[in-house]
Design an enzyme around this catalytic site. Sequence first.
Site, PDB file in Angstrom:
ATOM      1  N   CYS A 127       0.827  -1.212   0.000  1.00 44.09           N
ATOM      2  CA  CYS A 127       0.000   0.000   0.000  1.00 44.09           C
ATOM      3  C   CYS A 127       0.866   1.269   0.000  1.00 44.09           C
ATOM      4  O   CYS A 127       1.448   1.608  -1.005  1.00 44.09           O
ATOM      5  CB  CYS A 127      -0.974  -0.037   1.175  1.00 44.09           C
ATOM      6  SG  CYS A 127      -2.370   1.101   1.006  1.00 44.09           S
TER       7      CYS A 127
ATOM      8  N   HIS B   5      -3.868  -5.354  -0.031  1.00 42.44           N
ATOM      9  CA  HIS B   5      -3.581  -5.901   1.295  1.00 42.44           C
ATOM     10  C   HIS B   5      -3.633  -7.423   1.325  1.00 42.44           C
ATOM     11  O   HIS B   5      -4.685  -8.013   1.586  1.00 42.44           O
ATOM     12  CB  HIS B   5      -4.559  -5.314   2.315  1.00 42.44           C
ATOM     13  CG  HIS B   5      -4.371  -3.857   2.535  1.00 42.44           C
ATOM     14  ND1 HIS B   5      -3.477  -3.346   3.457  1.00 42.44           N
ATOM     15  CD2 HIS B   5      -4.925  -2.784   1.931  1.00 42.44           C
ATOM     16  CE1 HIS B   5      -3.500  -2.026   3.408  1.00 42.44           C
ATOM     17  NE2 HIS B   5      -4.375  -1.665   2.489  1.00 42.44           N
TER      18      HIS B   5
ATOM     19  N   GLU C  81      -2.509  -9.238   3.598  1.00 37.66           N
ATOM     20  CA  GLU C  81      -2.685  -9.693   4.990  1.00 37.66           C
ATOM     21  C   GLU C  81      -4.144  -9.704   5.413  1.00 37.66           C
ATOM     22  O   GLU C  81      -4.490 -10.312   6.428  1.00 37.66           O
ATOM     23  CB  GLU C  81      -1.886  -8.795   5.938  1.00 37.66           C
ATOM     24  CG  GLU C  81      -2.541  -7.488   6.322  1.00 37.66           C
ATOM     25  CD  GLU C  81      -2.582  -6.452   5.218  1.00 37.66           C
ATOM     26  OE1 GLU C  81      -3.297  -5.451   5.364  1.00 37.66           O
ATOM     27  OE2 GLU C  81      -1.895  -6.649   4.190  1.00 37.66           O
TER      28      GLU C  81
END
Length: 385
Positions: free
Chosen positions: A269, A359, A361
Amino acid sequence: MTTSKQGSPSTRTEVLPAVLVLEDGRVFRGRAYGAVGETFGEAVFSTGMTGYQETLTDPSYDRQIVVATAPQIGNTGWNDEDDESKRIWVSGYVVRDPARVPSNWRAKRSLDDELVAQDIVGISGIDTRALTRHLRESGSMRSGIFSGETLPADAELVAKVQAQPQMKGASLYEEVATKEAYVVEAIGEKKFTVAAIDLGIKGMTPHRMAERGIEVHVLPATATPEDVYAVNPDGVFFSNGPGDPATAEGPVALMTAVLERKTPLFGICFGNQILGRALGFGTFKLKYGHRGINQPVQDRTTGKVEVTAHNHGFAVDAPLDKVSDTKFGRAEVSHVCLNDNVVEGLQLLDQPGFSVQYHPEAAAGPHDAAYLFDRFVSLMESARA
């Protein structure tokens, strides 16, 4: 965007009026939700059908008023396990139909109770579909939520909103980052050490690395190259974060130092935007950004299409149709958003490093992109060999 809240965060028994005011003069009227008072931020919409707790505690949402496009929010309440950081970071929250009674075995309290406890001003009962369509047409913009027994005239509230600073040019990463370094231990056998630069890191990120045998040293956004290499890292990670990447001179200088050492690196990001700037590319503000957990991205290195989680209002300006020559060797766009062709990833071809704009994660899912942590491990394995 500055945030100013008034009144005590106490549970209300009466229904109080509230208004959402946009800088272009559009006004939406509803009911107070969460704390009562006033707050300011950039109005953005998030398309996730679930995961509101992770969204609200994501530091990348600092100084933003988040509009939930899903019509009903709060069904699963609030628990003590799913926070992505130690607090709620959004400036305000906009929902259409808040759940009256939370229902989930992990819930400890309602979403409304948590918003009140953390003094987050919100609004409910407005047409969030109309608001989202307006933001798509006109772009994300400064806004304010105002609630209470009596409210000033609309013209006065619009003037207050227009007096707030723009998100473009805002430097926010230092205000959300840790002030002290800390360590997340590897789960099981320790295989690698990673220095993670906290620009607004989410808790799931070092956990995903720890699952792969990585000991993660999370360092402040102000870390120097000496701080990074003092932990003898096998790799360096640059996290997500809020604000305009054009203001991030310190992280860009640090990224440059890492590239000069040819240490394996991975960015997510804001970290993707920092890598872009270090390579000589520009960044720009998107009209309304990408936010939600259902964004299609193609990994151009494999051709695979992933459903991914996003939260960004800025992007890297890099050519999609060619390999670029940079001062650190060749680089190319590795991932692209299939909705609008926005750059979603960069890859170095002559040294070990890559980044993505989204993202992998994503605690609330989807998990299509979790393999990127394995790709980082592979870079460190190759460098060690």
